[in-house]
Design an enzyme around this catalytic site. Sequence first.
Site, mmCIF file in Angstrom:
data_model
loop_
_atom_site.group_PDB
_atom_site.id
_atom_site.type_symbol
_atom_site.label_atom_id
_atom_site.label_comp_id
_atom_site.label_asym_id
_atom_site.label_seq_id
_atom_site.Cartn_x
_atom_site.Cartn_y
_atom_site.Cartn_z
ATOM 1 N N HIS A 220 3.242 64.240 0.078
ATOM 2 C CA HIS A 220 1.969 64.969 0.017
ATOM 3 C C HIS A 220 1.682 65.650 -1.319
ATOM 4 C CE1 HIS A 220 4.491 68.522 0.815
ATOM 5 N NE2 HIS A 220 3.514 69.227 0.299
HETATM 6 C C1 UD1 Z 1 -0.759 72.748 0.023
HETATM 7 C C2 UD1 Z 1 0.047 73.527 -1.016
HETATM 8 C C3 UD1 Z 1 1.400 72.873 -1.200
HETATM 9 C C4 UD1 Z 1 2.117 72.714 0.120
HETATM 10 C C5 UD1 Z 1 1.218 71.999 1.129
HETATM 11 C C6 UD1 Z 1 1.898 72.013 2.462
HETATM 12 C C7 UD1 Z 1 -1.322 74.541 -2.795
HETATM 13 C C8 UD1 Z 1 -1.739 74.445 -4.205
HETATM 14 N N1 UD1 Z 1 -0.635 73.491 -2.324
HETATM 15 O O1 UD1 Z 1 -0.978 71.455 -0.498
HETATM 16 O O2 UD1 Z 1 2.207 73.691 -2.044
HETATM 17 O O3 UD1 Z 1 3.287 71.967 -0.089
HETATM 18 O O4 UD1 Z 1 -0.023 72.698 1.236
HETATM 19 O O5 UD1 Z 1 1.433 71.037 3.316
HETATM 20 O O6 UD1 Z 1 -1.605 75.521 -2.157
HETATM 21 N N2 UD1 Z 1 -6.755 68.561 4.124
HETATM 22 C C9 UD1 Z 1 -7.279 68.176 5.333
HETATM 23 N N3 UD1 Z 1 -7.056 68.962 6.407
HETATM 24 C C10 UD1 Z 1 -6.360 70.126 6.368
HETATM 25 C C11 UD1 Z 1 -5.839 70.519 5.130
HETATM 26 C C12 UD1 Z 1 -6.042 69.738 4.014
HETATM 27 O O7 UD1 Z 1 -7.912 67.125 5.426
HETATM 28 O O8 UD1 Z 1 -6.188 70.788 7.403
HETATM 29 C C13 UD1 Z 1 -6.961 67.695 2.948
HETATM 30 C C14 UD1 Z 1 -8.232 68.016 2.190
HETATM 31 O O9 UD1 Z 1 -8.755 66.812 1.712
HETATM 32 C C15 UD1 Z 1 -7.730 68.847 1.029
HETATM 33 C C16 UD1 Z 1 -6.359 68.214 0.760
HETATM 34 O O10 UD1 Z 1 -5.870 67.860 2.047
HETATM 35 O O11 UD1 Z 1 -8.561 68.799 -0.093
HETATM 36 C C17 UD1 Z 1 -5.384 69.132 0.074
HETATM 37 O O12 UD1 Z 1 -5.223 70.350 0.826
HETATM 38 P P1 UD1 Z 1 -4.748 71.695 0.079
HETATM 39 O O13 UD1 Z 1 -4.518 72.752 1.063
HETATM 40 O O14 UD1 Z 1 -5.650 71.997 -1.065
HETATM 41 O O15 UD1 Z 1 -3.386 71.264 -0.585
HETATM 42 P P2 UD1 Z 1 -2.126 70.560 0.069
HETATM 43 O O16 UD1 Z 1 -1.951 69.246 -0.578
HETATM 44 O O17 UD1 Z 1 -2.199 70.623 1.534
HETATM 45 N N1 UDP Z 2 6.376 69.385 8.845
HETATM 46 C C1 UDP Z 2 5.848 69.178 10.112
HETATM 47 N N2 UDP Z 2 5.149 68.019 10.332
HETATM 48 C C2 UDP Z 2 4.995 67.068 9.370
HETATM 49 C C3 UDP Z 2 5.537 67.297 8.084
HETATM 50 C C4 UDP Z 2 6.217 68.478 7.855
HETATM 51 O O1 UDP Z 2 5.997 70.014 11.011
HETATM 52 O O2 UDP Z 2 4.366 66.046 9.656
HETATM 53 C C5 UDP Z 2 7.122 70.634 8.615
HETATM 54 C C6 UDP Z 2 8.510 70.407 8.088
HETATM 55 O O3 UDP Z 2 9.405 70.177 9.159
HETATM 56 C C7 UDP Z 2 8.770 71.697 7.334
HETATM 57 C C8 UDP Z 2 7.407 72.043 6.781
HETATM 58 O O4 UDP Z 2 6.462 71.344 7.597
HETATM 59 O O5 UDP Z 2 9.196 72.712 8.225
HETATM 60 C C9 UDP Z 2 7.266 71.608 5.362
HETATM 61 O O6 UDP Z 2 5.938 71.685 4.991
HETATM 62 P P1 UDP Z 2 5.251 70.716 3.945
HETATM 63 O O7 UDP Z 2 6.056 69.510 3.743
HETATM 64 O O8 UDP Z 2 3.845 70.551 4.378
HETATM 65 O O9 UDP Z 2 5.188 71.625 2.631
HETATM 66 P P2 UDP Z 2 6.267 72.101 1.548
HETATM 67 O O10 UDP Z 2 7.482 72.553 2.245
HETATM 68 O O11 UDP Z 2 6.512 70.954 0.634
HETATM 69 O O12 UDP Z 2 5.561 73.185 0.819
#
Ligand code: UD1
Ligand code: UDP
Length: 393
Positions: A220
Amino acid sequence: MPFTIFTIVGARPQFIKAAAVSRAIRTVYSNELTEFIVHTGQHYDSDMSDVFFEELEIPKPAFHLHVGSASHGAQTAAMMTALETLFQTEKPDLVLVYGDTNSTLAGALAASKILIPVVHVEAGLRSFNKSMPEEINRILTDHVSTMLFTPTQTGVDNLKKEGFSQKEGDQVDANHPLVVHSGDVMYDNALYFRKLAEEKAKDWFHTLDANNGFILATIHRNANTDDSKRLKSLLTGLSNASEFLNQPVFLPLHPRTLKMIQQFAETDAFFADLPSRNIRILPPASYLQMVLLEARCSLIMTDSGGVQKEAYFYRKPCLVLRPETEWVELVQSGAAILVDADEKKMQEAVAFFSSTDYPAPDGFYGDGKSAEFICGEILRMLKRQKDSANCGT
Ligand code: UD1
Ligand code: UDP
């Protein structure tokens, strides 16, 4: 009167981390600490948000900002604007933030500028790569915090190099911040939820037809999703691993990655044809489903911070799909190998792990009681602040 804590969450890993501390507040400190959860709305799909509140028994957010997705500046600014108003109205005794997302930074900046102490859980981690938005978020958050709880000794060491001290003087405030090595609240959860995952997610797991083993993967990070060439290399690496181990890859997919795969599939058939490469895309898993996947897979390939550690909790070899990691002890111990998006490195690492026993000792992330410890330390700090304020009056 109990002290009031405003906990800022917004993204999936924060719900999971907050579950541990919230549980400790409810079960051990409910007479002294009252928590109000503030959901920024950074993640909003039900499988990226609601499911965690339900499954992990996190109290419903007292405040929901519904900020949604946007560019970094717009999203962080919208959160800050709403949080500042909220903090000014509600006047919490402190603000608690987790990790390194835009929600973390917004909470920390909004609170610190109006002199509300900020507590940062998962402080001190560094990738030393400022092209990651998370690296900027964590550095800035650490430097406006009053208490910094680090999950690892590496976190303490990184903060010392940036001028922080672990010694507690007479005062603890934003000018005299305190670094405390607490262990990792995600390990608390791994111990707490393991049995429940077996009970609650097993029927779901049986629907996957995973009896002959499988590889678990997650992707991601923006650096991995937004560049089609890089994403293609990663997916090719997953497919090669599947062929080598003769096991499918289960890929519970973040919505951001799904959107990019669908977009790239319009011009490149590779992205439309992942099932034929033995890559099975699943919707984002719930936490309990994820625990079962991690506990039962043969190998984990991930760019997630949390999943790297969970691989270690369940003693599964891990390929880190990044050039570096903040969880350096995993790589130093041999529990994880940094493969970046390099197909050759991925192949070598899969072959290596398939012929070796799990190498790492237990114990990198504490004793499973980090959340309780953190709450105790927070309470101690709040009482001291109150006492010294009373002495001054
Ligand atoms: C964010 C965090 C990242 C973390 C991740 C966990 C920042 C800069 N990044 O990244 O550190 O590892 O969350 O999962 O804060 N989207 C949806 N539905 C949702 C949420 C997001 O469709 O419920 C899509 C949207 O297109 C959005 C994109 O995902 O633009 C990115 O979401 P965003 O929260 O900006 O960043 P993450 O990649 O989720
Ligand atoms: N996780 C989850 N479902 C998924 C992917 C991740 O519940 O499909 C959980 C995972 O077990 C861990 C946390 O989400 O506890 C990690 O979050 P993510 O990978 O979104 O973000 P990061 O840790 O890289 O910031």
